[in-house]
Motif scaffolding. Structure first.
Motif, short mmCIF file in Angstrom:
data_model
loop_
_atom_site.label_atom_id
_atom_site.label_comp_id
_atom_site.label_asym_id
_atom_site.label_seq_id
_atom_site.Cartn_x
_atom_site.Cartn_y
_atom_site.Cartn_z
N ASN A 67 0.85 -1.18 0.00
CA ASN A 67 0.00 0.00 0.00
C ASN A 67 0.89 1.24 0.00
O ASN A 67 1.67 1.45 0.93
CB ASN A 67 -0.89 -0.02 1.25
CG ASN A 67 -1.88 1.10 1.26
OD1 ASN A 67 -1.61 2.21 0.82
ND2 ASN A 67 -3.05 0.83 1.79
N PRO A 68 0.77 2.11 -1.02
CA PRO A 68 1.64 3.29 -1.09
C PRO A 68 1.25 4.40 -0.11
O PRO A 68 2.02 5.33 0.09
CB PRO A 68 1.46 3.76 -2.53
CG PRO A 68 0.08 3.32 -2.90
CD PRO A 68 -0.12 2.01 -2.17
N PHE A 69 0.08 4.29 0.49
CA PHE A 69 -0.40 5.35 1.38
C PHE A 69 0.00 5.17 2.84
O PHE A 69 0.04 6.13 3.59
CB PHE A 69 -1.93 5.46 1.29
CG PHE A 69 -2.43 5.73 -0.09
CD1 PHE A 69 -2.08 6.88 -0.77
CD2 PHE A 69 -3.25 4.82 -0.72
CE1 PHE A 69 -2.54 7.12 -2.05
CE2 PHE A 69 -3.73 5.06 -2.00
CZ PHE A 69 -3.36 6.21 -2.66
N LEU A 70 0.25 3.92 3.26
CA LEU A 70 0.53 3.65 4.67
C LEU A 70 1.92 3.06 4.86
O LEU A 70 2.29 2.12 4.16
CB LEU A 70 -0.51 2.67 5.23
CG LEU A 70 -1.96 3.15 5.23
CD1 LEU A 70 -2.87 2.04 5.72
CD2 LEU A 70 -2.12 4.39 6.06
N GLN A 71 2.64 3.61 5.81
CA GLN A 71 3.93 3.04 6.19
C GLN A 71 3.70 1.86 7.11
O GLN A 71 2.76 1.87 7.91
CB GLN A 71 4.76 4.07 6.96
CG GLN A 71 5.20 5.25 6.17
CD GLN A 71 6.06 6.14 7.04
OE1 GLN A 71 6.90 5.65 7.78
NE2 GLN A 71 5.84 7.43 6.97
N GLU A 72 4.54 0.87 7.00
CA GLU A 72 4.46 -0.26 7.93
C GLU A 72 5.52 -0.04 9.00
O GLU A 72 6.67 -0.40 8.82
CB GLU A 72 4.65 -1.57 7.18
CG GLU A 72 3.50 -1.83 6.24
CD GLU A 72 3.54 -3.21 5.65
OE1 GLU A 72 3.94 -4.16 6.35
OE2 GLU A 72 3.17 -3.34 4.48
N ILE A 73 5.11 0.60 10.09
CA ILE A 73 6.04 0.94 11.16
C ILE A 73 6.10 -0.18 12.20
O ILE A 73 5.14 -0.92 12.39
CB ILE A 73 5.63 2.27 11.84
CG1 ILE A 73 4.19 2.20 12.34
CG2 ILE A 73 5.79 3.41 10.88
CD1 ILE A 73 3.76 3.42 13.09
N GLY A 74 7.22 -0.31 12.85
CA GLY A 74 7.39 -1.34 13.86
C GLY A 74 6.91 -0.86 15.23
O GLY A 74 7.20 0.26 15.64
#
Length: 145
Positions: free
Chosen positions: A24-31
């Protein structure tokens, strides 16, 4: 005999598919990691099957997380920011039962599957909710990415 092996290896390399994940280009996958104690009154509704809650915490996801009890001590957790546009002032979804709704476009998503319920048929690419790991351990649910 060696030229045949070289040919086989070259054909194998050329036939490999460059199948990249469709992120998904809109949401970062943060830890992050967040523990939910089901003994606390704030989270105790999750002891009932079918119940969903919104965790509005800056340390969890981008705009918070929706967590739902899907039954048999199984839980699912999803990003609370609408997956079909960049996070902005209206992108934090609202919870109504087991459905999350984006106030920007009124897109609706199932918290049991994460799928968009009212996907427009306009040929554009639409994303389902970003799911996080949810693991139950005793009276604690661990949400992480």
């Amino acid at each position: 005999m060696k030229p045949y092996w070289i040919l086989v290896v070259l054909l194998a390399l050329w036939s490999c598919d460059d199948d990249t994940t469709n992120r998904n280009p809109f949401l970062q996958e943060i830890g992050f990691r967040f523990d939910i104690n089901l003994n606390l009154p704030l989270y105790s509704p999750l002891t009932n099957t079918g119940t969903a809650i919104f965790i509005d915490n800056t340390a969890v996801g981008t705009r918070g997380v929706f967590v739902v009890n899907t039954g048999f001590d199984q839980y699912r957790a999803f990003e609370a920011s609408c997956p079909n546009h960049e996070p902005n002032s209206c992108s934090t979804m609202t919870l109504s039962g087991q459905v999350a709704t984006c106030s920007c476009e009124e897109y609706q998503y199932s918290l049991f599957t994460g799928q968009m319920l009212n996907r427009p048929d306009d040929g554009r690419r639409y994303y389902d909710m970003l799911e996080y790991r949810a693991a139950a351990s005793g009276n604690t649910i661990i949400i992480s990415n």
